[in-house]
Design a protein around this motif. Structure first.
Motif: not given
Length: 383
Positions: A274-285
């Motif tokens: 099971p996968i219990k979580h997801k996240v959101q973030f910003k990547i930069q070059s």
């Protein structure tokens, strides 16, 4: 209020009435309304409780019947919550369910099937008094999708869809039926039938397949970190390690999905995780002003170290002039995230350079030049 403080009948009655059901409270209010301005005594209240108890005792069978009828009208959420004292394993007679039995799982698949048949249990949920055909539980085998428990899966049973190729193994994401407890947390549903690819080792002692990796900047709560990403155009989802999530202190969003991790993390696991979580973030070059927001599912490991062994590229002078997205592409290293096809497509820019003597190809992206293809291994440094 003209209350005789020598007795505390009124206080005692008030405390007890709070423990009664709503219907009994109504009955008591109706009874004391006949007393006009007279304050009821505890003796009168005791008489009421005794008569109410006898009435409920007489009506109890029909009340239970009505309760059962109401329960059948509720939406079915198949969640087994039973105390240890009321559960008995049909295999070893200990206080756990059959699918939790370690002795049962140690038997061969055929022995498990024979046991379930001998006990006339459901092949799908291990319940009694019904077959898998009439099983109301909305679950299937996590390995082939058929109507039987995953512990009863035979290798000869193939899933309805095509199998992943030998060169690339699939990672499937399934919806999970939420339990009653999970519903209270309002977890988001996960996507269905999603595949994310992860590569297996080339298996050669003198060559290595280089995969597309890049270094990216991730900033959260004022802290900036450089993480290593694997860009996988064959993946429909993105993943990030629990280690990276803790490092960045990202907010976790509860989800209801599971992974068939044959390839994810380089492991062979028979049952879905099971996968219990997801996240959101910003990547930069690290090479340009490019940035984008990523939604990724949290896993313990996205893949084994990339590459799996030290490589060397001597015959491609043009490569040295390119600004690489991952300067350490030739050295085995930890991978913090897998960026799927959606993110991969956003990063692509014009520019491809090919090695004239091998299959190595450099692709220009907003993250820098990424490299892929087969090359030679530096002798004596295999990991």
């Amino acid at each position: 209020m003209n209350i005789d403080v020598s007795t505390w009948d009124l206080i005692i009655i008030h405390l007890i009435i709070q423990k009664l059901d709503q219907e009994s409270r109504k009955e008591w209010e109706h009874k004391i309304s006949d007393y006009s301005d007279k304050i009821p005594t505890f003796s009168e209240f005791s008489t009421f409780l005794e008569s109410r108890f006898r009435a409920l005792e007489f009506l109890e069978p029909s009340t239970k019947k009505e309760t059962r009828l109401k329960e059948t009208e509720r939406p079915k959420v198949f969640s087994i919550t039973s105390s240890a004292s009321s559960v008995s394993c049909p295999f070893c007679a200990e206080a756990h369910l059959l699918y939790q039995c370690k002795r049962f799982s140690q038997d061969s698949v055929q022995q498990r099937r024979d046991f379930v048949k001998s006990k006339a249990l459901c092949f799908n949920c291990f319940g009694a008094k019904h077959s898998a055909t009439h099983c109301k539980r909305d679950t299937t085998c996590r390995r082939c999708g058929r109507r039987h428990h995953s512990l009863l899966h035979l290798d000869s049973e193939q899933p309805p869809s095509a199998q992943p190729s030998r060169a690339v193994e699939g990672v499937k994401i399934h919806n999970q039926q939420p339990s009653t407890h999970e519903k209270s947390e309002q977890k988001e549903p996960g996507p269905g039938n999603i595949v994310a690819h992860a590569a297996e080792s080339s298996g050669s002692s003198n060559s290595e397949i280089i995969l597309t990796t890049a270094l990216v900047k991730v900033e959260n709560k004022g802290n900036c970190h450089i993480l290593r990403a694997f860009l996988d155009q064959g993946a429909q989802l993105s993943f990030v390690t629990e280690r990276a999530v803790q490092l960045l202190q990202l907010h976790k969003i509860p989800v209801n999905v599971s992974v068939d991790p044959s390839g994810l993390g380089g492991e062979k696991i028979p049952l879905s995780v099971p996968i219990k979580h997801k996240v959101q973030f910003k990547i930069q070059s690290i090479c340009s002003s490019f940035s984008c927001v990523v939604q990724a599912y949290v896993v313990s490991q996205v893949t084994n170290p990339i590459p799996s062994q030290k490589v060397e590229i001597h015959d491609w002078q043009e490569l040295k002039k390119l600004k690489m997205a991952d300067p350490g592409y030739d050295t085995p290293g930890h991978v913090d995230m897998l960026l799927g096809a959606e993110v991969y497509g956003l990063t692509l820019t014009e520019g491809i350079v090919r090695n004239p003597t091998s299959t190595l190809t450099a692709q220009n992206t907003a993250l820098g030049w990424i490299l892929s293809g087969r090359t030679q291994v530096t002798r004596g440094t295999r990991k």
